[in-house]
Design a protein around this motif. Structure first.
Motif, PDB file in Angstrom:
ATOM      1  N   MET A   1       6.287 -12.851  11.469  1.00 39.75           N
ATOM      2  CA  MET A   1       7.570 -11.888  11.270  1.00 39.75           C
ATOM      3  C   MET A   1       8.630 -13.137  10.689  1.00 39.75           C
ATOM      4  N   SER A   2       9.990 -12.367  10.504  1.00 40.99           N
ATOM      5  CA  SER A   2      11.425 -13.591   9.701  1.00 40.99           C
ATOM      6  C   SER A   2      11.568 -14.651  11.002  1.00 40.99           C
ATOM      7  N   SER A   3      11.768 -15.481  10.649  1.00 38.58           N
ATOM      8  CA  SER A   3      12.681 -16.928  10.822  1.00 38.58           C
ATOM      9  C   SER A   3      13.585 -16.543  11.766  1.00 38.58           C
ATOM     10  N   GLU A   4      14.532 -15.559  11.012  1.00 41.94           N
ATOM     11  CA  GLU A   4      15.466 -15.222  11.243  1.00 41.94           C
ATOM     12  C   GLU A   4      15.887 -14.761  12.289  1.00 41.94           C
ATOM     13  N   ASN A   5      14.951 -13.523  12.978  1.00 38.91           N
ATOM     14  CA  ASN A   5      14.969 -12.203  13.727  1.00 38.91           C
ATOM     15  C   ASN A   5      13.711 -11.840  14.008  1.00 38.91           C
ATOM     16  N   PRO A   6      12.872 -12.216  15.182  1.00 40.81           N
ATOM     17  CA  PRO A   6      11.804 -12.519  15.627  1.00 40.81           C
ATOM     18  C   PRO A   6      11.630 -11.021  15.257  1.00 40.81           C
ATOM     19  N   GLU A   7      12.641 -10.069  15.803  1.00 43.11           N
ATOM     20  CA  GLU A   7      12.633  -8.797  15.463  1.00 43.11           C
ATOM     21  C   GLU A   7      11.738  -7.976  14.086  1.00 43.11           C
ATOM     22  N   LEU A   8      12.185  -8.816  12.821  1.00 41.04           N
ATOM     23  CA  LEU A   8      12.607  -8.440  12.070  1.00 41.04           C
ATOM     24  C   LEU A   8      11.301  -8.772  11.045  1.00 41.04           C
ATOM     25  N   PRO A   9      10.290  -7.980  10.316  1.00 44.31           N
ATOM     26  CA  PRO A   9       8.518  -8.502   9.608  1.00 44.31           C
ATOM     27  C   PRO A   9       9.845  -8.862   8.582  1.00 44.31           C
ATOM     28  N   GLU A  10       8.566 -10.368   8.506  1.00 41.55           N
ATOM     29  CA  GLU A  10       8.730 -10.486   6.573  1.00 41.55           C
ATOM     30  C   GLU A  10       9.398  -9.478   5.750  1.00 41.55           C
ATOM     31  N   THR A  11      10.018  -9.003   4.688  1.00 40.48           N
ATOM     32  CA  THR A  11       9.493  -8.149   4.069  1.00 40.48           C
ATOM     33  C   THR A  11       8.655  -8.822   2.788  1.00 40.48           C
ATOM     34  N   GLN A  12       7.887  -7.917   2.255  1.00 42.57           N
ATOM     35  CA  GLN A  12       6.990  -7.960   1.551  1.00 42.57           C
ATOM     36  C   GLN A  12       7.358  -7.585   0.325  1.00 42.57           C
ATOM     37  N   GLN A  13       6.703  -8.564  -1.075  1.00 36.88           N
ATOM     38  CA  GLN A  13       6.803  -8.364  -2.542  1.00 36.88           C
ATOM     39  C   GLN A  13       5.845  -6.852  -3.001  1.00 36.88           C
ATOM     40  N   MET A  14       5.937  -5.499  -3.949  1.00 35.80           N
ATOM     41  CA  MET A  14       4.916  -5.446  -4.151  1.00 35.80           C
ATOM     42  C   MET A  14       5.315  -4.973  -5.709  1.00 35.80           C
ATOM     43  N   SER A  15       4.539  -4.856  -6.880  1.00 39.00           N
ATOM     44  CA  SER A  15       5.473  -4.381  -8.278  1.00 39.00           C
ATOM     45  C   SER A  15       4.830  -3.044  -8.502  1.00 39.00           C
ATOM     46  N   ALA A  16       6.410  -2.451  -8.613  1.00 39.73           N
ATOM     47  CA  ALA A  16       5.794  -0.483  -8.685  1.00 39.73           C
ATOM     48  C   ALA A  16       5.196  -0.138  -9.187  1.00 39.73           C
ATOM     49  N   ALA A  17       3.940  -0.825  -9.909  1.00 41.89           N
ATOM     50  CA  ALA A  17       2.575  -0.298 -10.769  1.00 41.89           C
ATOM     51  C   ALA A  17       2.218  -0.160  -9.766  1.00 41.89           C
ATOM     52  N   ASP A  18       1.682  -1.428  -8.392  1.00 35.96           N
ATOM     53  CA  ASP A  18       1.086  -1.444  -7.225  1.00 35.96           C
ATOM     54  C   ASP A  18       1.084  -0.090  -6.504  1.00 35.96           C
ATOM     55  N   PHE A  19       3.129  -0.239  -5.725  1.00 35.64           N
ATOM     56  CA  PHE A  19       3.660   0.985  -5.295  1.00 35.64           C
ATOM     57  C   PHE A  19       2.713   2.044  -5.704  1.00 35.64           C
ATOM     58  N   ARG A  20       2.612   2.118  -7.111  1.00 39.21           N
ATOM     59  CA  ARG A  20       2.939   3.705  -7.542  1.00 39.21           C
ATOM     60  C   ARG A  20       1.175   4.308  -6.961  1.00 39.21           C
ATOM     61  N   THR A  21       0.506   3.609  -7.048  1.00 39.31           N
ATOM     62  CA  THR A  21      -1.124   3.191  -7.580  1.00 39.31           C
ATOM     63  C   THR A  21      -1.928   3.302  -5.790  1.00 39.31           C
ATOM     64  N   GLU A  22      -0.583   2.653  -4.616  1.00 34.97           N
ATOM     65  CA  GLU A  22      -0.845   2.312  -3.479  1.00 34.97           C
ATOM     66  C   GLU A  22      -0.229   3.154  -2.294  1.00 34.97           C
ATOM     67  N   ILE A  23       0.596   4.243  -2.887  1.00 31.08           N
ATOM     68  CA  ILE A  23       1.578   4.859  -2.183  1.00 31.08           C
ATOM     69  C   ILE A  23       1.309   5.234  -0.721  1.00 31.08           C
ATOM     70  N   VAL A  24      -0.500   5.889  -0.756  1.00 34.19           N
ATOM     71  CA  VAL A  24      -0.711   6.687   0.207  1.00 34.19           C
ATOM     72  C   VAL A  24      -0.684   5.668   1.413  1.00 34.19           C
ATOM     73  N   LYS A  25      -1.157   4.308   0.864  1.00 38.78           N
ATOM     74  CA  LYS A  25      -1.881   2.928   1.711  1.00 38.78           C
ATOM     75  C   LYS A  25       0.081   2.365   2.098  1.00 38.78           C
ATOM     76  N   VAL A  26       0.173   2.125   0.796  1.00 41.21           N
ATOM     77  CA  VAL A  26       1.499   1.745   1.878  1.00 41.21           C
ATOM     78  C   VAL A  26       2.719   2.243   2.748  1.00 41.21           C
ATOM     79  N   LEU A  27       2.561   4.252   2.566  1.00 46.38           N
ATOM     80  CA  LEU A  27       3.940   4.548   3.504  1.00 46.38           C
ATOM     81  C   LEU A  27       2.923   4.690   4.642  1.00 46.38           C
ATOM     82  N   GLY A  28       1.955   4.683   4.511  1.00 46.53           N
ATOM     83  CA  GLY A  28       1.076   4.929   5.970  1.00 46.53           C
ATOM     84  C   GLY A  28       0.560   3.726   6.957  1.00 46.53           C
TER      85      GLY A  28
END
Length: 78
Positions: free
Chosen positions: A1-28
């Motif tokens: 969780m984000s330390s600034e606002n407990p309701e916001l999840p921390e943003t995770q980074q992902m490369s565009a290449a990994d996003f393309r190969t894992e899009i179903v898992k990422v979106l779902g």
């Protein structure tokens, strides 16, 4: 969780290449059900942030804007 606002999840980074190969898992599993925010990176620059629809709708309301999402339409058939 984000330390600034407990309701916001921390943003995770992902490369565009990994996003393309894992899009179903990422979106779902990660975004829709896990409520994660995924920052898609390309050449060390942010290209997009994928957030749950409910979060996007709340952000639009907080900004005093209407949602820009249209109703889902059935896929086109050939």
């Amino acid at each position: 969780m984000s330390s600034e606002n407990p309701e916001l999840p921390e943003t995770q980074q992902m490369s565009a290449a990994d996003f393309r190969t894992e899009i179903v898992k990422v979106l779902g599993a990660r975004v829709a059900y896990g409520a994660e925010h995924i920052q898609v990176m390309r050449y060390k620059e942010a290209q997009a942030v994928v957030v749950p629809v409910e979060w996007y709708e709340r952000a639009c309301r907080a900004l005093g804007e209407e949602s820009r999402l249209g109703e889902a339409s059935p896929p086109a058939t050939a």
